[in-house]
Scaffold this active site. Structure first.
Site, PDB file in Angstrom:
ATOM      1  N   GLY A  78       0.797  -1.219   0.000  1.00  0.00           N
ATOM      2  CA  GLY A  78       0.000   0.000   0.000  1.00  0.00           C
ATOM      3  C   GLY A  78       0.830   1.269   0.000  1.00  0.00           C
ATOM      4  N   ASN A 104      -4.360   2.788  -4.432  1.00  0.00           N
ATOM      5  CA  ASN A 104      -5.497   3.140  -3.590  1.00  0.00           C
ATOM      6  C   ASN A 104      -6.379   1.899  -3.408  1.00  0.00           C
ATOM      7  OD1 ASN A 104      -8.110   4.266  -2.706  1.00  0.00           O
ATOM      8  ND2 ASN A 104      -7.157   6.231  -3.150  1.00  0.00           N
ATOM      9  N   HIS A 135      -4.930  16.685  -0.973  1.00  0.00           N
ATOM     10  CA  HIS A 135      -4.678  15.904   0.233  1.00  0.00           C
ATOM     11  C   HIS A 135      -4.240  16.807   1.379  1.00  0.00           C
ATOM     12  CE1 HIS A 135      -4.555  12.504  -2.607  1.00  0.00           C
ATOM     13  NE2 HIS A 135      -4.808  11.742  -1.567  1.00  0.00           N
ATOM     14  N   LYS A 139       0.925  14.861   3.635  1.00  0.00           N
ATOM     15  CA  LYS A 139       1.196  13.842   2.606  1.00  0.00           C
ATOM     16  C   LYS A 139       2.513  14.160   1.910  1.00  0.00           C
ATOM     17  CE  LYS A 139      -0.803  11.299  -1.277  1.00  0.00           C
ATOM     18  NZ  LYS A 139      -0.454   9.997  -0.674  1.00  0.00           N
TER      19      LYS A 139
END
Length: 228
Positions: A78, A104, A135, A139
């Site tokens: 991920g 995602n 975001h 991030k």
């Protein structure tokens, strides 16, 4: 009764790691049997698992792939922001074990991927696509992995590079909009994430799905049964 899937969580102390741990406590199909984070031994955490979920950092992928290969553990990757060399490493590793690799894990975002591809097919070159992603300020990578995937989907259909605008503000979990601008009309496809739980749920679903699969590189759309 089907036995619980034994999961090792890499990156357990991060935002996504903590969300996965919270959800797994109430999931009768999942048993988190190992955890590790920066400075911990990935090998010790994963030795008894059926599958490892990696939500640590792109810089850890070399060790993650090495340990998974040595011990033949299924993987759910991920992390985002990989270099081309790291992506090639993931692809090589998938020749010997099953890996779900997704930018995602949200069901909604993966539906957005499928709809974006279909819209590009229908609208064709007369409609110019644009991507905007927003975001939270913490991030690290920009554009987001999800925006890059959208760009890759559009490039594969239209054979052109698509501009991506990245915005970092507040505590926004994630928003992605694909706009198709045509003669006198526009089409917008938007996904807004309200909580990190949507990604954690998808990652756990992928972990349960990938155990026992043949070696190969799988996407979240494979997990959901909506791949082409």
């Amino acid at each position: 009764m089907k036995s619980r899937v034994r999961v090792a969580l890499i990156g357990a102390r991060g935002r996504m790691g903590q969300t996965i741990l919270d959800l797994a406590r109430n999931d009768p199909k999942i048993d988190i049997i190992g955890q590790c984070d920066l400075g911990d031994s990935i090998e010790l955490a994963t030795k008894d698992c059926d599958v490892a979920i990696d939500f640590s950092n792109a810089s850890s992928i070399d060790e993650v792939c090495l340990v998974a290969s040595q011990h033949k553990k299924a993987l759910v990757v991920g992390t985002t922001g990989h270099s081309s060399e790291q992506r090639q490493l993931i692809e090589r590793t998938a020749k010997s074990l099953p890996i779900v690799f997704a930018s995602n894990f949200s069901v909604g975002v993966n539906t957005l991927f499928a709809l974006t591809r279909r819209a590009a097919e229908i609208l064709g070159p007369e409609f110019q696509p644009e991507i905007v992603e927003t975001h939270h300020t913490k991030k690290k990578d920009a554009p987001s992995g999800t925006a890059k995937t959208l760009g890759e989907i559009l490039k594969s259909e239209l054979k052109i590079d698509i501009p991506i605008q990245s915005i970092r503000e507040g505590d926004i979990v994630g928003e992605h909009t694909v706009t198709f601008v045509g003669p006198s009309e526009r089409l917008e496809l938007t996904h807004r994430a309200g909580s990190r739980e949507i990604f954690a749920r998808g990652a756990l679903r992928a972990a349960e799905w990938v155990v026992g699969k043949p070696a190969g590189l799988y996407s979240m759309q494979d997990v959901l049964g909506i791949s082409e």
